[in-house]
Design a protein around this motif. Sequence first.
Motif, PDB file in Angstrom:
ATOM      1  N   PRO A 195      29.211 -23.191  31.317  1.00  0.00           N
ATOM      2  CA  PRO A 195      27.920 -23.147  31.220  1.00  0.00           C
ATOM      3  C   PRO A 195      27.313 -24.359  31.883  1.00  0.00           C
ATOM      4  O   PRO A 195      27.593 -25.382  31.690  1.00  0.00           O
ATOM      5  CB  PRO A 195      27.548 -22.966  29.807  1.00  0.00           C
ATOM      6  N   PRO A 196      25.941 -24.272  32.552  1.00  0.00           N
ATOM      7  CA  PRO A 196      25.413 -25.496  33.236  1.00  0.00           C
ATOM      8  C   PRO A 196      24.956 -26.299  32.090  1.00  0.00           C
ATOM      9  O   PRO A 196      24.342 -25.851  31.138  1.00  0.00           O
ATOM     10  CB  PRO A 196      24.294 -25.040  34.097  1.00  0.00           C
ATOM     11  N   GLN A 197      25.046 -27.445  32.308  1.00  0.00           N
ATOM     12  CA  GLN A 197      24.419 -28.626  31.484  1.00  0.00           C
ATOM     13  C   GLN A 197      23.184 -29.514  32.059  1.00  0.00           C
ATOM     14  O   GLN A 197      22.538 -29.949  31.262  1.00  0.00           O
ATOM     15  CB  GLN A 197      25.316 -29.577  31.106  1.00  0.00           C
ATOM     16  N   VAL A 224       9.855 -27.994  23.518  1.00  0.00           N
ATOM     17  CA  VAL A 224      11.225 -28.423  24.155  1.00  0.00           C
ATOM     18  C   VAL A 224      10.815 -28.956  25.387  1.00  0.00           C
ATOM     19  O   VAL A 224      11.287 -30.147  25.748  1.00  0.00           O
ATOM     20  CB  VAL A 224      12.295 -27.581  24.118  1.00  0.00           C
ATOM     21  N   ARG A 225       9.995 -28.358  26.112  1.00  0.00           N
ATOM     22  CA  ARG A 225       9.394 -28.618  27.586  1.00  0.00           C
ATOM     23  C   ARG A 225       8.988 -29.813  27.448  1.00  0.00           C
ATOM     24  O   ARG A 225       8.928 -30.838  28.440  1.00  0.00           O
ATOM     25  CB  ARG A 225       8.852 -27.462  28.273  1.00  0.00           C
ATOM     26  N   GLU A 226       7.885 -29.855  26.439  1.00  0.00           N
ATOM     27  CA  GLU A 226       6.996 -31.014  26.591  1.00  0.00           C
ATOM     28  C   GLU A 226       7.953 -32.506  26.216  1.00  0.00           C
ATOM     29  O   GLU A 226       7.450 -33.387  26.788  1.00  0.00           O
ATOM     30  CB  GLU A 226       6.267 -31.197  25.144  1.00  0.00           C
ATOM     31  N   MET A 340      20.024 -30.068  23.803  1.00  0.00           N
ATOM     32  CA  MET A 340      19.486 -31.246  24.889  1.00  0.00           C
ATOM     33  C   MET A 340      19.924 -32.799  24.641  1.00  0.00           C
ATOM     34  O   MET A 340      20.083 -33.336  25.525  1.00  0.00           O
ATOM     35  CB  MET A 340      17.903 -31.339  24.609  1.00  0.00           C
ATOM     36  N   ILE A 341      20.105 -33.027  23.247  1.00  0.00           N
ATOM     37  CA  ILE A 341      20.580 -34.505  22.788  1.00  0.00           C
ATOM     38  C   ILE A 341      21.999 -34.583  23.216  1.00  0.00           C
ATOM     39  O   ILE A 341      22.452 -35.445  23.842  1.00  0.00           O
ATOM     40  CB  ILE A 341      20.369 -34.573  21.172  1.00  0.00           C
ATOM     41  N   ILE A 346      27.097 -27.617  24.429  1.00  0.00           N
ATOM     42  CA  ILE A 346      26.990 -26.400  25.346  1.00  0.00           C
ATOM     43  C   ILE A 346      28.387 -25.844  25.614  1.00  0.00           C
ATOM     44  O   ILE A 346      28.620 -24.758  25.521  1.00  0.00           O
ATOM     45  CB  ILE A 346      26.147 -26.744  26.538  1.00  0.00           C
ATOM     46  N   VAL A 347      29.111 -26.478  26.150  1.00  0.00           N
ATOM     47  CA  VAL A 347      30.504 -26.167  26.364  1.00  0.00           C
ATOM     48  C   VAL A 347      31.253 -26.023  25.182  1.00  0.00           C
ATOM     49  O   VAL A 347      32.079 -24.736  25.282  1.00  0.00           O
ATOM     50  CB  VAL A 347      31.025 -27.210  27.283  1.00  0.00           C
TER      51      VAL A 347
END
Length: 375
Positions: A195-197, A224-226, A340-341, A346-347
């Motif tokens: 998966p992309p990080q 999250v986007r903020e 995100m942190i 993710i992997v």
Amino acid sequence: MINSIALVGTVASCVTGFRRDLIKYLVGKDITVYAFALDYDDASKAEVKKLGAVPVDYTLSRSGLNPFKDISDTIKLSRTLRSIKPDLVFCYFSKPVIFGTLAAKLAGVKRRIGMLEGLGYAFTEQPHAVKLKTKILKNVQVILYKISMPFLERLILLNGDDKKDLVDAYGINVKNVDIIGGIGLDLTSYQYSEPPQTPVVFVFVGRLLAEKGIHEFVKAAELVREKYKDSRFLVLGGIDIANPGALTEDALDHAIKSGLITYPGHVNNVIEWLHTSSVFVLPSYREGVPRSTQEAMAIGRAVITSDVPGCRDTVVDGVNGFLTTPWSTLDLYEKMEKFMIDRKLIVTMGVESREMAMRDFDVNSVNDKIYGFLS
């Protein structure tokens, strides 16, 4: 041993989609399969015939509560079953399990099995007071289950919560209840991809309805986007304007135009889109064992999903993803932020998902279980 089986469900797309592997499996055992559906056309009938099954039309209101229509349809279905004389009738989804079972009993079919792939909206807890209409619908369903299920030799469920919330809670008399987990995937069609990080892409797959958690997903995405500008949010699924709990067109347009989400709509190539994602998110209020989550796990995606029936069966919290508090935008945001942190999660969690899918969601193993029930 059985020589013929009638699969009684709802729409043709479910026959050619969700029942495809089971039909091929049964045909491979030299069993004649009669696949019943409500909305066959020439193309879908041809597809069923390619699988080696016999398509059969029948009528049944999928959501109506007209008892005279349901009784009439049940009698018609019993006549059809009597004419083809299957050794066993296998019904799936709520109304076919109720009325298909009764029709099979009327037709003199000695073996009857039902499968519920979830209990549906009436059994789904909500963040607000349940409407009177929903309470009435639930009570009617329970009564009909109590009437029909004693005629089953076996009821198949996908998760243990459904047994607890239906069979146990209402004292429904059914001879055998089996929990099989998800209905499974042909894992040869799901290849692992890393998966992309960067950027981190959170993907939601499902109808854009309140009970699927779309409102919580969009609100958490805003939070999250903020804070993390390189976060991305992908939404796959159709919008249902007529449903009062659906994401409105205005809200959807705003989320698209603001750049918050990418929305290609309802797509037929979900797997291709999943390969572009980093983390799968399903904040649903209740499921059977969601196929979309199984698919995401099979290609190696970490999962964030609600700690509710069905969804919790796809995640070992902290191992292949995170469970969230139902209806909580803040908790969903906090679980998204973990990826995100620490983007290595993710992997590593994606790899755990892949291993769980290989172990638990292989359609061949699931079909072996089902065949064991039929034999």
